[in-house]
Design a protein around this motif. Sequence first.
Motif, PDB file in Angstrom:
ATOM      1  N   THR A 297       1.004  -1.147  -0.112  1.00 60.02           N
ATOM      2  CA  THR A 297       0.096   0.013   0.007  1.00 60.02           C
ATOM      3  C   THR A 297       0.638   1.331   0.081  1.00 60.02           C
ATOM      4  O   THR A 297       2.037   1.215   0.330  1.00 60.02           O
ATOM      5  CB  THR A 297      -0.789  -0.044   1.222  1.00 60.02           C
ATOM      6  N   PRO A 298       0.261   2.402  -0.281  1.00 58.53           N
ATOM      7  CA  PRO A 298       1.025   3.552  -0.645  1.00 58.53           C
ATOM      8  C   PRO A 298       1.845   4.119   0.941  1.00 58.53           C
ATOM      9  O   PRO A 298       2.635   4.443   1.242  1.00 58.53           O
ATOM     10  CB  PRO A 298       0.322   4.737  -0.976  1.00 58.53           C
ATOM     11  N   ASP A 299       0.919   3.923   1.806  1.00 62.05           N
ATOM     12  CA  ASP A 299       1.020   4.083   3.336  1.00 62.05           C
ATOM     13  C   ASP A 299       2.337   3.133   3.804  1.00 62.05           C
ATOM     14  O   ASP A 299       3.161   3.572   4.568  1.00 62.05           O
ATOM     15  CB  ASP A 299       0.052   4.019   4.218  1.00 62.05           C
TER      16      ASP A 299
ATOM     17  N   ASP B 218       5.256   5.984  -3.081  1.00 62.23           N
ATOM     18  CA  ASP B 218       4.019   6.036  -2.401  1.00 62.23           C
ATOM     19  C   ASP B 218       3.152   6.844  -3.130  1.00 62.23           C
ATOM     20  O   ASP B 218       1.979   6.307  -3.309  1.00 62.23           O
ATOM     21  CB  ASP B 218       4.184   6.413  -0.763  1.00 62.23           C
TER      22      ASP B 218
ATOM     23  N   ALA C 246      -0.581   5.625  -5.286  1.00 57.63           N
ATOM     24  CA  ALA C 246      -1.657   5.752  -4.845  1.00 57.63           C
ATOM     25  C   ALA C 246      -2.470   6.330  -6.267  1.00 57.63           C
ATOM     26  O   ALA C 246      -3.541   6.061  -6.423  1.00 57.63           O
ATOM     27  CB  ALA C 246      -1.750   7.095  -3.844  1.00 57.63           C
ATOM     28  N   ARG C 247      -1.747   7.368  -7.000  1.00 56.60           N
ATOM     29  CA  ARG C 247      -2.375   7.858  -8.162  1.00 56.60           C
ATOM     30  C   ARG C 247      -2.551   6.610  -9.312  1.00 56.60           C
ATOM     31  O   ARG C 247      -3.672   6.461 -10.049  1.00 56.60           O
ATOM     32  CB  ARG C 247      -1.456   8.924  -8.868  1.00 56.60           C
ATOM     33  N   HIS C 248      -1.905   5.708  -9.434  1.00 53.75           N
ATOM     34  CA  HIS C 248      -1.665   4.651 -10.277  1.00 53.75           C
ATOM     35  C   HIS C 248      -3.226   3.975 -10.057  1.00 53.75           C
ATOM     36  O   HIS C 248      -3.753   3.434 -10.988  1.00 53.75           O
ATOM     37  CB  HIS C 248      -0.599   3.707 -10.227  1.00 53.75           C
ATOM     38  N   ARG C 249      -3.315   3.579  -8.726  1.00 59.09           N
ATOM     39  CA  ARG C 249      -4.466   2.753  -8.288  1.00 59.09           C
ATOM     40  C   ARG C 249      -5.685   3.607  -8.107  1.00 59.09           C
ATOM     41  O   ARG C 249      -6.820   3.004  -7.715  1.00 59.09           O
ATOM     42  CB  ARG C 249      -4.195   1.838  -7.043  1.00 59.09           C
ATOM     43  N   GLY C 250      -5.899   4.896  -8.512  1.00 58.57           N
ATOM     44  CA  GLY C 250      -7.046   5.758  -8.082  1.00 58.57           C
ATOM     45  C   GLY C 250      -7.345   5.743  -6.744  1.00 58.57           C
ATOM     46  O   GLY C 250      -8.166   6.059  -6.505  1.00 58.57           O
ATOM     47  N   GLU C 251      -6.368   5.786  -5.955  1.00 62.98           N
ATOM     48  CA  GLU C 251      -6.597   6.028  -4.352  1.00 62.98           C
ATOM     49  C   GLU C 251      -6.092   7.164  -3.880  1.00 62.98           C
ATOM     50  O   GLU C 251      -5.808   7.142  -2.710  1.00 62.98           O
ATOM     51  CB  GLU C 251      -6.176   4.909  -3.545  1.00 62.98           C
ATOM     52  N   ALA C 252      -5.584   8.225  -4.719  1.00 66.86           N
ATOM     53  CA  ALA C 252      -4.827   9.303  -4.319  1.00 66.86           C
ATOM     54  C   ALA C 252      -5.689  10.422  -3.593  1.00 66.86           C
ATOM     55  O   ALA C 252      -6.764  10.359  -3.542  1.00 66.86           O
ATOM     56  CB  ALA C 252      -4.376  10.157  -5.467  1.00 66.86           C
ATOM     57  N   ARG C 253      -5.148  10.765  -2.339  1.00 65.74           N
ATOM     58  CA  ARG C 253      -5.568  11.600  -1.472  1.00 65.74           C
ATOM     59  C   ARG C 253      -4.682  12.784  -1.447  1.00 65.74           C
ATOM     60  O   ARG C 253      -3.948  12.828  -0.547  1.00 65.74           O
ATOM     61  CB  ARG C 253      -5.948  11.265  -0.030  1.00 65.74           C
TER      62      ARG C 253
END
Length: 220
Positions: free
Chosen positions: A31-33, A77, A81-88
Amino acid sequence: MTPLRRNGGLLAAPEARALDALLPRLPGWVTPDMLSALGLAGALAAALGFALAASGPGWCLLAMAGIGANWFGDSLDGRLARHRGEARPRRGYILDNGLDMLGYLALAIGFAASGLLWPALPFIAVALHFMLVNLAAARLVVTNVLDLSAGPVGTTELRVVFAACAAMLALAPPASPVLMGWTVLDLGCWAWVAAMAWGYASALVADLRDAAARDAGMRR
């Protein structure tokens, strides 16, 4: 509005290609975290390696491995997140900057504890780096451009400098002064401090001119 990310670092283009090649090879459970945590752990390991560098070349190898882990985690990280569409974006920006500051502080402490250079020098260097980061944050508010480097030098270029420093310490620790009581490492750090101070002053003048032009445009 999503800010425009700008990286003028010397290694930005080859690094981007390398990271894009690594992304699809990361397993799903990463995960990014987790990568953010790895980046911080790498910085702490590098700080420990530099702190004990005078004890033997093995600690320099730890510093180099820590720098590698820091690059891997910190560079991938947000990209993952951007690659998986999970960017915050807001949380990510704060988390990334917060962990980066902790990492640089740890490295400054590690260098200062090594006994290989004047202990105040690493903290002067990290203070100037924080000044550059703060200026970039102010520029983001004014221009909506997120600068990932200060001119040709970004975090990746800094890591290369740190890794080269660790390699040099492993081969030949700067045990004796070479000029006015300063070691080679002292002189190199002073040169780096001078370059950052010049970069900060130049960037501040350029930003003030740009901001003044924007203010004048708003009054028309």
